[in-house]
Motif scaffolding. Structure first.
Motif, mmCIF file in Angstrom:
data_model
loop_
_atom_site.group_PDB
_atom_site.id
_atom_site.type_symbol
_atom_site.label_atom_id
_atom_site.label_comp_id
_atom_site.label_asym_id
_atom_site.label_seq_id
_atom_site.Cartn_x
_atom_site.Cartn_y
_atom_site.Cartn_z
ATOM 1 N N ALA A 154 0.809 -1.215 0.000
ATOM 2 C CA ALA A 154 0.000 0.000 0.000
ATOM 3 C C ALA A 154 0.840 1.263 0.000
ATOM 4 C CB ALA A 154 -0.918 -0.011 1.213
ATOM 5 N N ASN A 155 2.013 1.222 0.599
ATOM 6 C CA ASN A 155 2.831 2.428 0.708
ATOM 7 C C ASN A 155 3.805 2.616 -0.447
ATOM 8 O OD1 ASN A 155 1.732 3.307 3.143
ATOM 9 N ND2 ASN A 155 3.055 1.952 4.314
ATOM 10 N N LYS A 156 3.799 1.715 -1.426
ATOM 11 C CA LYS A 156 4.778 1.796 -2.519
ATOM 12 C C LYS A 156 4.665 3.110 -3.280
ATOM 13 C CE LYS A 156 6.614 -0.641 -6.508
ATOM 14 N NZ LYS A 156 7.811 0.112 -6.407
ATOM 15 N N ALA A 157 3.475 3.543 -3.613
ATOM 16 C CA ALA A 157 3.304 4.785 -4.367
ATOM 17 C C ALA A 157 3.789 5.981 -3.562
ATOM 18 C CB ALA A 157 1.834 4.961 -4.761
ATOM 19 N N LYS A 158 3.482 5.994 -2.267
ATOM 20 C CA LYS A 158 3.912 7.099 -1.412
ATOM 21 C C LYS A 158 5.437 7.121 -1.284
ATOM 22 C CE LYS A 158 2.251 6.915 2.684
ATOM 23 N NZ LYS A 158 1.723 7.004 4.043
ATOM 24 N N GLU A 159 6.056 5.945 -1.137
ATOM 25 C CA GLU A 159 7.513 5.871 -1.031
ATOM 26 C C GLU A 159 8.167 6.292 -2.340
ATOM 27 O OE1 GLU A 159 8.256 1.883 0.165
ATOM 28 O OE2 GLU A 159 7.515 2.201 2.195
ATOM 29 N N ASP A 160 7.609 5.858 -3.463
ATOM 30 C CA ASP A 160 8.163 6.243 -4.756
ATOM 31 C C ASP A 160 8.051 7.745 -4.974
ATOM 32 O OD1 ASP A 160 8.815 3.635 -5.256
ATOM 33 O OD2 ASP A 160 7.135 3.245 -6.614
ATOM 34 N N ALA A 161 6.929 8.327 -4.575
ATOM 35 C CA ALA A 161 6.740 9.768 -4.734
ATOM 36 C C ALA A 161 7.731 10.534 -3.862
ATOM 37 C CB ALA A 161 5.307 10.145 -4.376
ATOM 38 N N ALA A 162 7.977 10.057 -2.656
ATOM 39 C CA ALA A 162 8.935 10.719 -1.764
ATOM 40 C C ALA A 162 10.342 10.625 -2.337
ATOM 41 C CB ALA A 162 8.872 10.099 -0.383
ATOM 42 N N ALA A 163 10.703 9.480 -2.880
ATOM 43 C CA ALA A 163 12.031 9.321 -3.480
ATOM 44 C C ALA A 163 12.185 10.203 -4.708
ATOM 45 C CB ALA A 163 12.259 7.859 -3.837
ATOM 46 N N ASP A 164 11.151 10.290 -5.523
ATOM 47 C CA ASP A 164 11.205 11.153 -6.710
ATOM 48 C C ASP A 164 11.331 12.624 -6.315
ATOM 49 O OD1 ASP A 164 11.056 9.029 -8.442
ATOM 50 O OD2 ASP A 164 8.886 9.204 -8.757
ATOM 51 N N ALA A 165 10.573 13.040 -5.308
ATOM 52 C CA ALA A 165 10.642 14.432 -4.855
ATOM 53 C C ALA A 165 12.038 14.752 -4.320
ATOM 54 C CB ALA A 165 9.594 14.682 -3.782
ATOM 55 N N LEU A 166 12.616 13.812 -3.589
ATOM 56 C CA LEU A 166 13.955 14.018 -3.060
ATOM 57 C C LEU A 166 14.986 14.119 -4.175
ATOM 58 C CD1 LEU A 166 15.630 14.241 -0.487
ATOM 59 C CD2 LEU A 166 15.893 11.766 -0.547
ATOM 60 N N SER A 167 14.876 13.269 -5.178
ATOM 61 C CA SER A 167 15.844 13.314 -6.281
ATOM 62 C C SER A 167 15.675 14.584 -7.111
ATOM 63 C CB SER A 167 15.725 12.075 -7.165
ATOM 64 O OG SER A 167 14.481 12.053 -7.822
ATOM 65 N N HIS A 168 14.436 15.042 -7.287
ATOM 66 C CA HIS A 168 14.211 16.288 -8.032
ATOM 67 C C HIS A 168 14.741 17.489 -7.243
ATOM 68 C CE1 HIS A 168 12.025 14.602 -11.348
ATOM 69 N NE2 HIS A 168 11.187 13.978 -10.535
ATOM 70 N N ALA A 169 14.553 17.475 -5.938
ATOM 71 C CA ALA A 169 15.062 18.568 -5.108
ATOM 72 C C ALA A 169 16.590 18.595 -5.144
ATOM 73 C CB ALA A 169 14.563 18.412 -3.677
ATOM 74 N N GLU A 170 17.209 17.425 -5.101
ATOM 75 C CA GLU A 170 18.669 17.353 -5.168
ATOM 76 C C GLU A 170 19.173 17.837 -6.525
ATOM 77 O OE1 GLU A 170 22.524 16.631 -3.815
ATOM 78 O OE2 GLU A 170 20.644 16.710 -2.713
ATOM 79 N N ALA A 171 18.491 17.464 -7.596
ATOM 80 C CA ALA A 171 18.887 17.909 -8.930
ATOM 81 C C ALA A 171 18.717 19.420 -9.067
ATOM 82 C CB ALA A 171 18.060 17.182 -9.987
ATOM 83 N N ALA A 172 17.653 19.973 -8.507
ATOM 84 C CA ALA A 172 17.427 21.413 -8.582
ATOM 85 C C ALA A 172 18.471 22.167 -7.757
ATOM 86 C CB ALA A 172 16.023 21.740 -8.075
ATOM 87 N N ARG A 173 18.889 21.569 -6.657
ATOM 88 C CA ARG A 173 19.899 22.213 -5.822
ATOM 89 C C ARG A 173 21.261 22.215 -6.520
ATOM 90 N NH1 ARG A 173 23.864 21.099 -2.256
ATOM 91 N NH2 ARG A 173 23.666 18.857 -2.447
ATOM 92 N N ARG A 174 21.550 21.164 -7.262
ATOM 93 C CA ARG A 174 22.851 21.056 -7.930
ATOM 94 C C ARG A 174 22.893 21.806 -9.254
ATOM 95 N NH1 ARG A 174 26.069 15.779 -6.723
ATOM 96 N NH2 ARG A 174 25.399 15.409 -4.600
ATOM 97 N N ALA A 175 21.753 22.111 -9.830
ATOM 98 C CA ALA A 175 21.710 22.766 -11.152
ATOM 99 C C ALA A 175 22.435 24.122 -11.154
ATOM 100 C CB ALA A 175 20.268 22.928 -11.618
ATOM 101 N N PRO A 176 22.236 24.997 -10.182
ATOM 102 C CA PRO A 176 22.979 26.257 -10.195
ATOM 103 C C PRO A 176 24.493 26.058 -10.053
ATOM 104 C CG PRO A 176 21.104 26.428 -8.738
ATOM 105 C CD PRO A 176 21.218 24.992 -9.155
#
Length: 58
Positions: A31-53
């Motif tokens: 049941a929590n797979k979608a929530k865990e995947d969304a959290a991991a995706d958000a974390l990776s996008h935030a890390e990519a946005a932080r490293r982009a500058p």
């Protein structure tokens, strides 16, 4: 009897490690797979946005 005291710690650790692996495998998905995947995706996008500058700098 020294061999028994030498073998007990590795056997105990092996049993607990096996239980840990079984627990990890059983809790994947569900049941929590979608929530865990969304959290991991958000974390990776935030890390990519932080490293982009940093990458676009001098």
């Amino acid at each position: 009897m020294d061999y028994v005291s030498a073998l007990v710690p590795p056997v105990v650790m092996a049993v607990f490690f096996g239980g840990l692996i079984v627990t990890i495998v059983k809790t994947q998905g569900g049941a929590n797979k979608a929530k865990e995947d969304a959290a991991a995706d958000a974390l990776s996008h935030a890390e990519a946005a932080r490293r982009a500058p940093e990458a676009g700098g001098a």
